[in-house]
Design an enzyme around this catalytic site. Structure first.
Site, mmCIF file in Angstrom:
data_model
loop_
_atom_site.group_PDB
_atom_site.id
_atom_site.type_symbol
_atom_site.label_atom_id
_atom_site.label_comp_id
_atom_site.label_asym_id
_atom_site.label_seq_id
_atom_site.Cartn_x
_atom_site.Cartn_y
_atom_site.Cartn_z
ATOM 1 N N CYS A 108 0.427 -38.773 -1.884
ATOM 2 C CA CYS A 108 1.968 -37.444 -2.466
ATOM 3 C C CYS A 108 2.954 -38.520 -2.996
ATOM 4 O O CYS A 108 3.505 -38.110 -4.079
ATOM 5 C CB CYS A 108 1.900 -36.449 -1.479
ATOM 6 S SG CYS A 108 0.951 -35.768 -1.245
ATOM 7 N N ASP A 163 0.525 -8.957 10.872
ATOM 8 C CA ASP A 163 0.986 -8.182 9.809
ATOM 9 C C ASP A 163 -1.030 -8.353 9.122
ATOM 10 O O ASP A 163 -1.164 -8.927 9.557
ATOM 11 C CB ASP A 163 1.596 -8.702 8.800
ATOM 12 C CG ASP A 163 1.028 -8.179 7.613
ATOM 13 O OD1 ASP A 163 0.777 -6.521 6.808
ATOM 14 O OD2 ASP A 163 1.141 -8.988 6.310
ATOM 15 N N ASP A 201 4.155 -11.855 6.548
ATOM 16 C CA ASP A 201 4.345 -11.844 4.908
ATOM 17 C C ASP A 201 5.040 -12.062 3.844
ATOM 18 O O ASP A 201 5.868 -12.252 3.121
ATOM 19 C CB ASP A 201 2.855 -12.910 4.694
ATOM 20 C CG ASP A 201 2.523 -12.030 3.699
ATOM 21 O OD1 ASP A 201 2.301 -11.453 4.398
ATOM 22 O OD2 ASP A 201 1.538 -12.007 2.828
ATOM 23 N N ASP A 226 7.111 -7.140 4.672
ATOM 24 C CA ASP A 226 7.490 -7.067 6.564
ATOM 25 C C ASP A 226 8.088 -7.938 7.347
ATOM 26 O O ASP A 226 8.736 -7.807 8.113
ATOM 27 C CB ASP A 226 6.504 -8.376 6.766
ATOM 28 C CG ASP A 226 5.161 -8.251 6.762
ATOM 29 O OD1 ASP A 226 4.359 -6.590 7.259
ATOM 30 O OD2 ASP A 226 4.099 -8.551 6.240
#
Lengths: 49, 784
Positions: free
Chosen positions: B56, B459, B652, B656
């Site tokens: 990277c 969630d 997320d 939430d």
């Protein structure tokens, strides 16, 4: 005793040298990216690109 | 390493979609983050969250250096940022974001709050310098002390003591300031902290040793005083670094929310205008893939709106003239004109954030383990030293000299070297381990809280699932049909279209080029191959009679949580493609692992009951709630907390966020909405839910190690204090005791690494080609 007069300043001088070297390396940002430094060794230098 | 390469596979050609308007907007925004370092040279730092290997680094730097205007591009792997310098006149900052996007990396500018960052750097520099000076002094004094201990006497000993004093006193004055200042602050506030005994010990030891040296005495504690400072500064620095890193992580998470909107002038032309200047009644235009900056009503245009961040609902809804839309949702397929109804502090998003802040305030103040220990420890040290002094005065009949020496010895010996290192060293090792597993911790006490949880609430959409549907059937879908479907879907941002393209890329099927592709939001896609018409969309779109029992809208999933899309080529029979919002690849194992640790696991979702039931059955979770709104989520967590439960909330969405703030501790995937990531204590990268279990393991181990370290430090004191009280703690004993205990504590902390999966992050991305965040969630692309 006379040896000490030479040895102690010599020891302090060398220690001081180490301190200065450390401060220099710190100032020049060599500790900014330790993770990157470990990885950069794997990056191929592609000259002429 | 190789996983990096897969980043560019299967990506939609995002760049081609960037409409001129969006680019203009981001240029406008980005220029604000660049600043001139030298005349004509600008500098900008971009956060690239997805960089994680040597490949990277090379790719990113090469991509940027390939631009003719760039004078320097340097990646910092530790902070995941790249600093670019360029000739200001020759390039616009937005070009670099585009370059990185082409290379397969999503990025956004790094906005640091200058003053905070500057203060941070200053403090860090001060600590390192103090540490270096103390280290230098300690080393040299030790050299002299060893000679004294090995028998130097009379004039030689005096000379060595004087030399030690010459080195030690300035070093104490310089390096000790960190502690003196903090101790003074505490004393002026009439309270005690750990720095008070430290300062006392160092100052008294220095002064007493100087007095001894002047009077040709045979003991001097210069070495102990300076070594004490050195060890404590190491601990202090590590602690500071962990916190600075956490703060850094937080500031990186603040990606840019839209700050300007395309304002529509009466003549129909568009002009950028700051959100703050918009008023109710204004008309703005929202391009595909932009997130909505306001609450409002659609005036013209038809498009699919991704509401998952706001409601947890997994499928987009179609919006057309008259539909109410909300800030924080994402426009998917076509440009919409929206009449502003509320913006800034009055939107639904703002009210959710207000709920989140309220939930945060209700949170009980958490006392860090180290502080709790210091509260007991500091007074104990003072009392012991004072008692020693008084005891010796009584026994020695007023011999204050001996009494003071013994008291100083107690102060030095008990000084919390090991205690000062006990927590920071563990936290450095633990946050390093978390980081390698792809988890970012926002504070050290979050880790302590995570170790104590007894309930985990999840969630559903985007947390237990990937939040993006996956093509699951028919299994026998042939290459030709997949190619055609992918050819149609390539230009669409609808989640189902993306799923088709992703599957085609995964199976190595190249999309069949089609002519005149058009997208009708809410219905489907249409294209031509030769003289054949190809349709992809709802049953109605493909010409099936509306009365055959299937809904008109292709987005409405049947009750088992399945979704479908029809493909019709010419006049042949249509093929029904089935999709599922898949659970994350290791969701089942992760939840099982958590249950095995006797944690209660629950689902708390805003999605429809059918979809939640299906997922709960699949994952084997009994306690579940569906269609819960954001406020009710937070209230439920507060109710659990009221019942004494310590809840880890994993979520997320924007919906939430209040619950994340209300949880005892919380965790969010990196694909979460900005508000969610800000509210969470931990953020994990990659697709694997196992990060939750890994974080819990590391946190529990870290806590165990901290407690062990406290135990070691306490044991050391129990052994050493009697010696000191009785006056046997010579400088040599003090030096040895201090360094051994510090080393033992540090070594103990290193054990944390044993048995922890070393490169969870790499395996995570290797197992499933991790796509840049851009294609995971449209709303992440706000900066692109």
């Amino acid at each position: 005793m006379t040896n000490l007069l030479i040895l102690i300043p010599a020891a302090l001088f060398l220690g001081g040298l180490g301190l200065i070297a450390f401060v220099w390396s710190l100032r020049s940002g060599q500790y900014e990216d330790l993770d990157g430094a470990a990885m950069r060794i794997l990056v191929d230098e592609e000259d002429g690109e | 390493m190789t996983s990096c390469r897969s980043k560019t596979n299967g990506r939609l050609p995002d760049i081609s979609f960037a409409n001129p308007q969006a680019v203009a907007k981001s240029t406008d925004e980005l220029s604000g983050f660049a600043h001139e370092v030298r005349p004509g040279i600008s500098r900008l730092e971009l956060v690239v969250p997805d960089m994680h290997c040597a490949g990277c680094i090379g790719r990113i730097e090469r991509a940027l250096n390939g631009h003719s205007a760039v004078t320097e591009a340097r990646v910092n792997m530790s902070t995941r940022r790249v600093a670019v310098q360029w000739r200001s006149a020759a390039a616009e900052p937005a070009e670099f974001v585009d370059l990185l996007q082409t290379a397969g990396y999503a990025s956004h500018p790094f906005a640091e709050r200058e003053d905070a960052a500057e203060a941070d750097r200053k403090r860090s520099r001060e600590l390192v310098l103090a540490m270096a000076v103390a280290g230098f002094a300690a080393g040299n004094i030790m050299l002299l002390s060893v000679s004294v201990w090995s028998g130097a006497s009379d004039a030689t000993r005096d000379l060595f003591h004087w030399l030690s004093a010459l080195i030690a006193l300035p070093a104490i004055a310089f390096s000790g300031r960190v502690f003196f200042r903090s101790a003074w602050t505490a004393l002026s506030a009439r309270s005690l902290n750990m720095d008070v005994p430290i300062s006392l010990a160092v100052i008294l030891a220095g002064a007493m040793s100087l007095y001894e040296t002047i009077g040709h005495g045979d003991v001097a504690y210069f070495d102990a005083a300076v070594m004490l400072l050195f060890f404590l500064l190491v601990g202090r620095y590590l602690d500071h670094r962990t916190r600075a890193r956490a703060r850094d992580a937080v500031s990186q998470l603040v990606s840019l929310t839209a700050r300007t909107a395309a304002f529509k002038l009466p003549d129909g032309s568009l002009t950028p205008r700051a959100i703050a200047e918009l008023a109710a009644g204004d008309i703005i235009s929202v391009a595909p893939d932009e997130s909505l900056p306001v609450d409002g009503v659609v005036v013209s245009g038809t498009s699919d709106i991704d509401r998952s961040m706001l409601t947890g609902e997994s499928m987009p809804e179609t919006a057309s003239a008259g539909t109410r839309v909300h800030e924080g949702t994402t426009n998917l397929s076509a440009t919409l004109d929206i009449r502003v109804e509320a913006c800034g502090g009055e939107t639904l998003l703002a009210s959710i954030i207000a709920t989140m802040e309220a939930a945060e305030q209700h949170k009980a103040h958490y006392v860090r383990l180290a502080d709790a220990a210091a509260r007991i420890y500091a007074p104990a040290v003072h009392i012991t030293a004072l008692a020693t002094f008084i005891g010796w005065m009584l026994v020695g009949g007023g011999d204050w000299h001996t009494a003071l020496l013994a008291a100083i010895a107690v102060l030095i010996i008990t000084c919390p070297c090991a205690l000062g290192l006990a927590v920071p060293v563990v936290q450095v090792v633990a946050s390093g381990a978390l980081f390698q597993a792809g988890i970012m911790a926002k504070s050290g006490d979050a880790m302590e809280r995570l170790a104590a949880i007894d309930t985990a609430v999840f969630d559903k959409t985007g947390t237990l699932t990937l939040g993006r549907p996956h093509l699951t059937g028919p299994a026998a879908l042939d290459v030709e049909h997949l190619g055609l479907a992918a050819g149609l879907a390539a230009g669409s941002r609808h989640p189902l279209s993306r799923a088709v393209t992703a599957m085609a890329a995964q199976r190595g099927v190249s999309p069949t080029p089609l002519d005149a592709v058009e997208e009708v939001p809410g219905s489907g896609l249409l294209g031509h191959r030769g003289n054949q018409t190809v349709r992809l969309g709802s049953r109605a779109w493909c010409g099936e009679a509306p009365g055959d029992g299937n809904s008109l809208e292709n987005e409405t999933p049947s009750d088992d949580g399945r979704l479908e899309l029809c493909l019709k080529v010419g006049d042949s029979r249509m093929v029904v493609l089935r999709f599922e919002d898949e659970p994350r690849p290791d969701a089942v194992q992760t939840l099982a692992a958590l249950k095995q640790r006797s944690l209660k696991v629950e689902i708390l979702s805003g999605d429809r009951p059918g979809a939640v039931e299906h997922m709960a059955r699949l994952l084997g979770i009994k306690r579940r709630q569906s269609a819960v709104d954001p406020v009710a989520k937070a209230r439920y967590l507060q109710k659990l907390a009221g019942g004494g439960a310590k809840v880890l909330m994993v979520g997320d969405g924007i919906n939430d966020a209040p619950a994340l703030a209300a949880g005892y501790t919380s965790m969010a995937p990196s694909t979460a909405a900005d508000v969610g990531r800000m509210a969470a204590d931990f953020v994990f990268f990659g697709d694997n839910l196992s990060a939750v279990a890994t974080a819990h393991t590391i946190a529990r181990r870290a806590k165990a190690l901290v407690l062990q370290n406290f135990g070691i430090a306490a044991a050391y004191n129990v052994i050493a204090i009697p010696f000191a009280v009785l006056g046997y703690a010579s400088p040599l004993v003090a030096a040895i005791a201090m360094s051994t205990s510090s080393i033992i504590v540090s070594c103990n902390a290193m054990r944390l690494r044993i048995g922890i999966p070393h490169s969870g992050r790499d395996t995570a991305s290797g197992a499933e080609p991790r796509q840049p965040a851009a294609s995971a969630r449209p709303s992440d692309r706000s900066a692109a």
